[in-house]
Design an enzyme around this catalytic site. Structure first.
Site, PDB file in Angstrom:
ATOM      1  CD  GLU A 190      31.762 -27.416 -27.012  1.00 17.14           C
ATOM      2  OE1 GLU A 190      31.368 -26.452 -27.673  1.00 17.14           O
ATOM      3  OE2 GLU A 190      30.981 -28.196 -26.440  1.00 17.14           O
ATOM      4  CG  HIS A 237      27.368 -26.737 -27.309  1.00 16.64           C
ATOM      5  ND1 HIS A 237      27.855 -26.997 -28.576  1.00 16.64           N
ATOM      6  CD2 HIS A 237      26.017 -26.696 -27.448  1.00 16.64           C
ATOM      7  CE1 HIS A 237      26.859 -27.101 -29.430  1.00 16.64           C
ATOM      8  NE2 HIS A 237      25.732 -26.916 -28.770  1.00 16.64           N
ATOM      9  N   GLY A 282      24.487 -30.745 -33.758  1.00 15.10           N
ATOM     10  CA  GLY A 282      24.193 -30.621 -35.177  1.00 15.10           C
ATOM     11  C   GLY A 282      22.972 -29.754 -35.411  1.00 15.10           C
ATOM     12  N   GLY A 304      19.195 -28.375 -37.252  1.00  8.22           N
ATOM     13  CA  GLY A 304      17.899 -28.756 -37.793  1.00  8.22           C
ATOM     14  C   GLY A 304      16.957 -29.477 -36.848  1.00  8.22           C
ATOM     15  CB  CYS A 346      23.583 -29.995 -28.897  1.00 10.39           C
ATOM     16  SG  CYS A 346      22.660 -28.560 -29.488  1.00 10.39           S
ATOM     17  CB  SER A 390      24.498 -26.291 -34.140  1.00  6.89           C
ATOM     18  OG  SER A 390      25.134 -27.443 -33.625  1.00  6.89           O
ATOM     19  CD  GLN A 435      17.804 -31.126 -29.864  1.00  6.46           C
ATOM     20  OE1 GLN A 435      17.713 -31.293 -31.077  1.00  6.46           O
ATOM     21  NE2 GLN A 435      18.178 -29.962 -29.342  1.00  6.46           N
ATOM     22  CE1 TYR A 489      12.580 -28.247 -34.049  1.00  5.15           C
ATOM     23  CE2 TYR A 489      14.822 -27.515 -34.453  1.00  5.15           C
ATOM     24  CZ  TYR A 489      13.520 -27.664 -34.873  1.00  5.15           C
ATOM     25  OH  TYR A 489      13.145 -27.205 -36.110  1.00  5.15           O
TER      26      TYR A 489
END
Length: 372
Positions: free
Chosen positions: A353, A351, A240, A242, A268, A45, A272, A313
């Site tokens: 995990e 996250h 991920g 961007g 994440c 990420s 989005q 974001y």
């Protein structure tokens, strides 16, 4: 070796370099975690970003072969206050300097990272060029102005797997036992890899699922066919890097999946992309949320979870028109998790995990199994 740092707000700094020499571009973000620098650097990420660690000394425990969240370091590099000249840990195999050289990334130290963190809080995330080759401020400025902005680059296609594969490893390498339990559960999840962390895959296996990972550009029709044939029971949309809104094709494929009402869990970036697929555009935060110590309230039971975060974001408040808001971030009151009203879909921004980080959000994986 000397290093030169130029930020788009016209700040020019000199420091020292380690890792790989050269010239690197990225977006500057800060991370507030006190531990886990190897996991953070290897999180896909962070592709296209420079990580400023607010922890003042980095490198103390070295690096090892087991704590990577991906096979590569996709971050542009790291900026730190103090580089530990020695490392000591019974699991360590290599120094941080050697680790960055291996992955061909640059590290910058002897910087006032408090100054940088405050600057990012005031100005937001800043584009930056770091070089051991160019020392002239105007040359650095010119090169930075010509470089691509992070919002213009599809990093997902760079970090995603090129071929599908079955992931069998559970937590702490409990491969055989965890995978055999998954086989007995008769539930299989298709993971769309937008930059998935290895520990997320481990937790899915540990929760009792068979896991097959697919490239970012897998076609929805292929997954729908597998679902109708009973070969998969759900889809996981991974984290991920961007700007999510530029991933037009990925959003279109997710929209197809939602129409069939396949059980879906998004984390994440996956969270989005789901919002965008339902027609609610994501927005860029001023400086994002990055760290292993972010408090989130679970609105279903009013409990507080300390979470690991890594995002620039977020989804809009208007998403409540089609989804119940299940979690909120207590640092900014932004939407942190949702359950879609008429669909077997849940998603969270943090996250669960949590590597590195606390463990109280792992129930999300069990909730996903219940949906399936």
């Amino acid at each position: 070796m000397k290093a030169y740092v130029y930020l788009e707000n016209d700040v020019f700094l000199t420091a020292k370099a380690f890792g790989k020499n050269g010239t690197f571009f990225g977006e500057l973000v800060f991370n507030t975690s006190l531990t886990g620098y190897q996991e953070i650097m290897s999180d896909p990420s962070y592709a296209g970003q420079f990580i400023v660690f607010s922890m003042p000394e980095i490198g103390i425990v070295g690096t090892n072969d087991c704590d990577n969240e991906s096979k590569e370091v996709f971050a542009s590099g790291i900026l730190i206050r103090e580089l530990s000249s020695t490392f000591s840990n019974f699991r360590a195999k290599q120094s941080l300097d050697g680790y960055l050289k291996k992955h061909e990334k640059i590290g910058i130290y002897d910087l006032d990272t408090r100054y940088l963190v405050k600057m990012i809080r005031d100005f937001g995330n800043l584009r930056v060029i770091v070089s051991t080759e160019i020392s002239n401020k105007e040359e650095l400025k010119s090169a930075l102005e010509k470089s691509a902005k992070i919002e213009e680059v599809n990093f997902v296609k760079e970090v995603s797997t090129k071929q599908s594969y079955v992931h069998k490893q559970g937590v702490w390498n409990h491969t055989t036992q965890s995978y055999n339990e998954a086989k007995r559960s008769a539930k299989k999840v298709a993971v769309i890899d937008y930059g998935v962390k290895i520990n997320i895959l481990n937790e899915l296996v540990e929760a009792g699922l068979e896991v097959e990972v697919f490239p970012y550009n897998v076609k929805a029709d292929d997954l729908i066919k597998l679902y109708k044939q009973g070969e998969i029971q759900g889809v996981f949309l991974s984290n991920g890097p961007g700007e999510p809104k530029i991933l037009k094709q990925e959003i279109a494929e997710i929209k197809k999946l939602t129409k069939v009402k396949i059980p879906i869990l998004g984390i994440c970036l996956g969270h989005q992309l789901l919002s965008n697929a339902f027609g609610y555009e994501t927005y860029k935060m001023k400086f994002g949320q990055h760290g292993a110590n972010h408090p989130v309230i679970n609105l279903n039971n009013k409990s507080i979870e300390i979470t690991a975060q890594n995002h620039n974001y977020n989804v809009p408040e208007e998403l409540c028109e089609v989804a119940f808001i299940t979690h909120r971030n207590l640092f900014g009151d932004n939407v942190e998790g949702v359950k879609y009203k008429d669909y077997p879909i849940i998603s969270v921004q943090h996250h669960p995990e949590s590597s590195s980080g606390p463990h109280e959000s792992k129930y999300i994986f069990k909730e996903f199994i219940d949906l399936m």
